[in-house]
Design a protein around this motif. Structure first.
Motif, PDB file in Angstrom:
ATOM      1  N   GLN A  95      38.277  34.338  32.390  1.00 20.34           N
ATOM      2  CA  GLN A  95      37.832  34.009  33.748  1.00 20.34           C
ATOM      3  C   GLN A  95      36.349  34.350  33.909  1.00 20.34           C
ATOM      4  O   GLN A  95      35.869  35.334  33.356  1.00 20.34           O
ATOM      5  CB  GLN A  95      38.660  34.803  34.772  1.00 20.34           C
ATOM      6  CG  GLN A  95      40.156  34.561  34.657  1.00 20.34           C
ATOM      7  CD  GLN A  95      40.565  33.184  35.155  1.00 20.34           C
ATOM      8  OE1 GLN A  95      40.508  32.925  36.336  1.00 20.34           O
ATOM      9  NE2 GLN A  95      40.964  32.312  34.262  1.00 20.34           N
ATOM     10  N   ASP A  98      32.264  36.791  39.402  1.00 24.27           N
ATOM     11  CA  ASP A  98      31.907  36.300  40.733  1.00 24.27           C
ATOM     12  C   ASP A  98      30.497  35.718  40.784  1.00 24.27           C
ATOM     13  O   ASP A  98      30.246  34.760  41.510  1.00 24.27           O
ATOM     14  CB  ASP A  98      32.057  37.422  41.774  1.00 24.27           C
ATOM     15  CG  ASP A  98      33.513  37.702  42.102  1.00 24.27           C
ATOM     16  OD1 ASP A  98      34.378  36.876  41.745  1.00 24.27           O
ATOM     17  OD2 ASP A  98      33.797  38.736  42.724  1.00 24.27           O
ATOM     18  N   ALA A 134      38.756  30.059  36.788  1.00 28.20           N
ATOM     19  CA  ALA A 134      38.884  30.862  38.012  1.00 28.20           C
ATOM     20  C   ALA A 134      40.118  30.375  38.762  1.00 28.20           C
ATOM     21  O   ALA A 134      40.425  29.186  38.737  1.00 28.20           O
ATOM     22  CB  ALA A 134      37.640  30.725  38.883  1.00 28.20           C
ATOM     23  N   ARG A 138      40.513  32.281  44.279  1.00 27.34           N
ATOM     24  CA  ARG A 138      39.149  32.819  44.179  1.00 27.34           C
ATOM     25  C   ARG A 138      38.127  31.756  44.541  1.00 27.34           C
ATOM     26  O   ARG A 138      37.153  32.022  45.251  1.00 27.34           O
ATOM     27  CB  ARG A 138      38.864  33.310  42.753  1.00 27.34           C
ATOM     28  CG  ARG A 138      39.209  34.752  42.509  1.00 27.34           C
ATOM     29  CD  ARG A 138      38.818  35.193  41.109  1.00 27.34           C
ATOM     30  NE  ARG A 138      37.373  35.231  40.937  1.00 27.34           N
ATOM     31  CZ  ARG A 138      36.752  35.037  39.777  1.00 27.34           C
ATOM     32  NH1 ARG A 138      37.436  34.765  38.687  1.00 27.34           N
ATOM     33  NH2 ARG A 138      35.445  35.104  39.686  1.00 27.34           N
ATOM     34  N   ASP A 141      38.320  31.085  48.381  1.00 26.70           N
ATOM     35  CA  ASP A 141      37.761  32.205  49.153  1.00 26.70           C
ATOM     36  C   ASP A 141      36.235  32.223  49.100  1.00 26.70           C
ATOM     37  O   ASP A 141      35.569  32.398  50.119  1.00 26.70           O
ATOM     38  CB  ASP A 141      38.320  33.543  48.643  1.00 26.70           C
ATOM     39  CG  ASP A 141      39.794  33.742  48.996  1.00 26.70           C
ATOM     40  OD1 ASP A 141      40.311  32.970  49.829  1.00 26.70           O
ATOM     41  OD2 ASP A 141      40.422  34.666  48.412  1.00 26.70           O
TER      42      ASP A 141
END
Length: 149
Positions: A95, A98, A134, A138, A141
């Protein structure tokens, strides 16, 4: 050559049995039976892409269950779901963090000329390419956060 996901799960079940790790064995058996069920229902041999789709569904189910258990203050059950989420993630592609997700979403938002939350659908449609690196939760959001600022 990398071992197929289904074979990795089978091998890991055997390893868990040898190590007498019933928690891991049972969680992996549940995953394996979900894969087997699709093979039987559709009468096909699953490839890694098919397996990833099934694992994503299983991941989403665990995340939803964890959220429900946390709201009900059932930390014991939430912890079990957390364990299974982490186990499933071992079979998923790595993954992105952020920072990378933020940068990718900013590019997508600029490309589709999204202005606010009304354009979330356009952004999510374009962001399907990120779903292998991802979780959709996620992505959604972070997209909401970026569009509302």
């Amino acid at each position: 050559m990398e071992i197929a996901i289904k074979n990795r799960i089978l091998n890991d079940i055997k390893e868990a049995m040898k190590a007498k790790d019933s928690k891991k064995r049972d969680a992996l058996r549940t995953l394996h039976s979900a894969l087997k069920q699709v093979e039987i229902d559709k009468r096909i041999e699953l490839n890694d892409e098919d397996c990833l789709g099934i694992l994503k569904t299983a991941l989403k189910q665990r995340e939803d269950a964890r959220e429900s258990y946390q709201k009900a203050n059932r930390d014991d059950l939430a912890e079990k779901e957390n364990y299974e989420i982490n186990l499933i993630m071992e079979y998923m592609p790595k993954q992105i963090d952020d920072v990378q997700l933020d940068a990718n979403l900013r590019d997508i938002i600029a490309r589709v000329e999204a202005k606010d939350l009304k354009d979330l659908g356009k952004v999510m449609a374009e962001a399907k390419s990120l779903s292998s690196v991802a979780t959709n939760k996620r992505i959604a959001d972070m997209a909401k956060k970026l569009l509302s600022s």
